[in-house]
Design a protein around this motif. Structure first.
Motif, PDB file in Angstrom:
ATOM      1  N   UNK A  10      -6.312  21.173   4.280  1.00 35.71           N
ATOM      2  CA  UNK A  10      -6.390  20.613   5.387  1.00 35.71           C
ATOM      3  C   UNK A  10      -7.579  19.356   5.074  1.00 35.71           C
ATOM      4  N   UNK A  11      -8.552  19.692   4.538  1.00 37.79           N
ATOM      5  CA  UNK A  11      -9.511  18.849   4.013  1.00 37.79           C
ATOM      6  C   UNK A  11      -8.948  17.688   3.012  1.00 37.79           C
ATOM      7  N   UNK A  12      -8.089  18.274   2.204  1.00 39.97           N
ATOM      8  CA  UNK A  12      -7.618  17.098   1.044  1.00 39.97           C
ATOM      9  C   UNK A  12      -6.686  16.292   2.009  1.00 39.97           C
ATOM     10  N   UNK A  13      -5.624  16.570   3.009  1.00 39.52           N
ATOM     11  CA  UNK A  13      -4.978  15.608   3.408  1.00 39.52           C
ATOM     12  C   UNK A  13      -5.743  14.648   4.417  1.00 39.52           C
ATOM     13  N   UNK A  14      -6.945  15.157   5.161  1.00 40.59           N
ATOM     14  CA  UNK A  14      -7.729  14.281   6.080  1.00 40.59           C
ATOM     15  C   UNK A  14      -8.282  13.468   5.181  1.00 40.59           C
ATOM     16  N   UNK A  15      -8.895  13.798   3.981  1.00 41.32           N
ATOM     17  CA  UNK A  15      -9.337  12.659   2.986  1.00 41.32           C
ATOM     18  C   UNK A  15      -8.473  11.742   2.528  1.00 41.32           C
TER      19      UNK A  15
ATOM     20  N   UNK B  31      -6.075   6.326   2.761  1.00 39.06           N
ATOM     21  CA  UNK B  31      -4.890   5.513   2.743  1.00 39.06           C
ATOM     22  C   UNK B  31      -4.217   5.549   4.328  1.00 39.06           C
ATOM     23  N   UNK B  32      -4.961   4.959   5.131  1.00 38.62           N
ATOM     24  CA  UNK B  32      -4.641   5.137   6.615  1.00 38.62           C
ATOM     25  C   UNK B  32      -3.252   4.367   6.844  1.00 38.62           C
ATOM     26  N   UNK B  33      -2.492   3.650   5.859  1.00 36.93           N
ATOM     27  CA  UNK B  33      -1.319   2.968   6.198  1.00 36.93           C
ATOM     28  C   UNK B  33      -0.080   3.688   5.558  1.00 36.93           C
ATOM     29  N   UNK B  34      -0.504   4.977   5.330  1.00 36.80           N
ATOM     30  CA  UNK B  34       0.704   5.934   4.804  1.00 36.80           C
ATOM     31  C   UNK B  34       1.623   6.322   6.110  1.00 36.80           C
ATOM     32  N   UNK B  35       2.997   6.075   5.771  1.00 36.44           N
ATOM     33  CA  UNK B  35       4.044   6.162   7.018  1.00 36.44           C
ATOM     34  C   UNK B  35       4.343   7.662   7.051  1.00 36.44           C
ATOM     35  N   UNK B  36       4.598   8.226   5.854  1.00 40.39           N
ATOM     36  CA  UNK B  36       5.094   9.850   5.687  1.00 40.39           C
ATOM     37  C   UNK B  36       4.290  10.606   4.958  1.00 40.39           C
TER      38      UNK B  36
ATOM     39  N   UNK C 267       0.752  -1.127  -0.006  1.00 40.17           N
ATOM     40  CA  UNK C 267       0.139  -0.055   0.109  1.00 40.17           C
ATOM     41  C   UNK C 267       0.912   1.126   0.076  1.00 40.17           C
ATOM     42  N   UNK C 268       0.208   2.500  -0.198  1.00 36.71           N
ATOM     43  CA  UNK C 268       1.185   3.639  -0.440  1.00 36.71           C
ATOM     44  C   UNK C 268       1.634   3.820   1.114  1.00 36.71           C
ATOM     45  N   UNK C 269       3.104   4.229   1.048  1.00 40.36           N
ATOM     46  CA  UNK C 269       3.664   4.678   2.187  1.00 40.36           C
ATOM     47  C   UNK C 269       3.927   5.993   2.259  1.00 40.36           C
ATOM     48  N   UNK C 270       4.101   6.825   1.221  1.00 40.74           N
ATOM     49  CA  UNK C 270       4.113   8.148   1.275  1.00 40.74           C
ATOM     50  C   UNK C 270       2.961   9.231   0.698  1.00 40.74           C
ATOM     51  N   UNK C 271       2.544  10.036   1.148  1.00 41.17           N
ATOM     52  CA  UNK C 271       1.809  11.074   0.667  1.00 41.17           C
ATOM     53  C   UNK C 271       2.309  12.216   0.382  1.00 41.17           C
TER      54      UNK C 271
ATOM     55  N   UNK D 147       1.417   8.430  -3.132  1.00 44.00           N
ATOM     56  CA  UNK D 147       0.143   9.138  -3.732  1.00 44.00           C
ATOM     57  C   UNK D 147       0.698  10.610  -3.559  1.00 44.00           C
ATOM     58  N   UNK D 148       0.468  11.119  -5.086  1.00 42.45           N
ATOM     59  CA  UNK D 148       0.963  12.544  -5.192  1.00 42.45           C
ATOM     60  C   UNK D 148      -0.403  13.332  -5.522  1.00 42.45           C
ATOM     61  N   UNK D 149      -0.812  14.049  -4.623  1.00 35.99           N
ATOM     62  CA  UNK D 149      -2.045  14.866  -4.757  1.00 35.99           C
ATOM     63  C   UNK D 149      -1.799  16.348  -5.623  1.00 35.99           C
TER      64      UNK D 149
END
Length: 315
Positions: A185-190, A195-200, A116-120, A166-168
């Motif tokens: 803030x709305x974007x990163x919360x969504x 992707x709750x498993x994102x580490x960074x 799964x995605x590790x970085x957002x 994931x690059x938004x």
């Protein structure tokens, strides 16, 4: 003050007009329609008020937009004042040795799942641009030459090392710059919900040359000229200490891998939405006096740093 002067001038002009108009009417022969002096005075005063109001209607200057953005950050973060930034060079940052070491702490173990995605990566100010894309005071809508392009480089370099990203590229600072952080803030919360498993988590910006000495900052890595980076920590966050630990860990790894590459850690009395994760980085790559090639190169090496940190602190 300008609006008040316009109002006073408007009233004076219309009072004079009133006297002339009423006297002219008194001399007329039209008995079917007559206005009193009081009626005309009210009409003229109303017109004067409209003139004064129009004088106050205008677009914010870039300086006022920046002030509004600062106030928005204060409102979103609850920061009481805008204290001066505290800068900690990489060489002076506390050493990171062991998670259990109370003097030199390191991040807690990062739980990762390589499937799964590790970085957002996202951008509160997605239109920030570099040389030569200088339109709009270095804020442009096309992706080329902006922090979004730099984010693409960082994404590809991480993916080459087996780290899903994931690059938004949502634009939060156009058409209105105000409340960019509220929108991001709305974007990163969504994204974190998806992707709750994102580490960074990385909010990728660029600095402004006016704040960093008026010139592009560079260093040499592997014989290549690359832009310098900063890591900003918002001391208004309840997890500020954990954010500092993570920023110091990243910076120390950068110096270990590429001596001279480590950037500054800048502490400010805001939140910048960093409370969403203990592993959130507000990353500034270069400034508007750096060219896009230098900034892309910085992102390429920063990917090595993030990959190394994730691998060393994962279970």
């Amino acid at each position: 003050m300008k609006g008040k002067r316009l109002l006073t001038l408007g009233i004076a002009v219309f009072v004079m007009t009133t006297v002339v108009t009423v006297r002219s009417m008194e001399k007329g022969n039209d008995g079917d329609f007559q206005l009193t002096e009081a009626d005309v005075g009210k009409m003229c005063l109303s017109g004067a008020l409209m003139v004064g109001s129009r004088g106050a209607e205008r677009q914010d200057t870039p300086e006022e937009q920046q002030k509004n953005e600062t106030e928005n950050v204060q409102e979103d973060s609850g920061a009481a004042d805008s204290t001066a930034a505290q800068e900690v060079p990489a060489a002076d940052a506390p050493a990171v040795v062991d998670t259990q070491d109370p003097v030199n702490p390191s991040p807690q173990t990062i739980n990762i799942d390589n499937s799964k995605p590790l970085v957002i990566i996202y951008h509160t100010h997605a239109t920030e641009s570099y040389q030569p894309a200088s339109d709009g005071n270095f804020h442009v809508l096309p992706e080329e030459g902006t922090v979004r392009e730099v984010g693409n480089v960082l994404t590809k370099a991480l993916e080459k090392q087996g780290i899903q990203v994931v690059h938004d590229k949502t634009i939060h600072d156009n058409p209105s710059y105000n409340q960019s952080y509220s929108r991001s803030l709305e974007t990163i919360k969504n994204l974190l919900a998806k992707y709750p498993n994102a580490a960074v988590v990385i909010d990728l910006h660029r600095d402004a040359a006016g704040y960093s000495g008026g010139a592009g900052k560079t260093t040499i890595v592997n014989g290549e000229t690359v832009a310098k980076y900063n890591l900003v920590v918002g001391n208004g966050n309840p997890n500020a200490e954990k954010l500092k630990i993570f920023a110091n860990t990243v910076n120390k790894k950068a110096e270990e891998l590429y001596p001279g590459y480590g950037g500054r850690i800048i502490e400010k009395a805001y939140k910048f939405n960093q409370y969403v994760s203990d592993y959130q980085l507000l990353l500034e790559i270069g400034n508007n006096e750096n060219n896009i090639r230098e900034s892309d190169a910085c992102a390429k090496y920063f990917a090595d740093v993030i990959a190394a940190v994730i691998k060393e602190h994962s279970n």
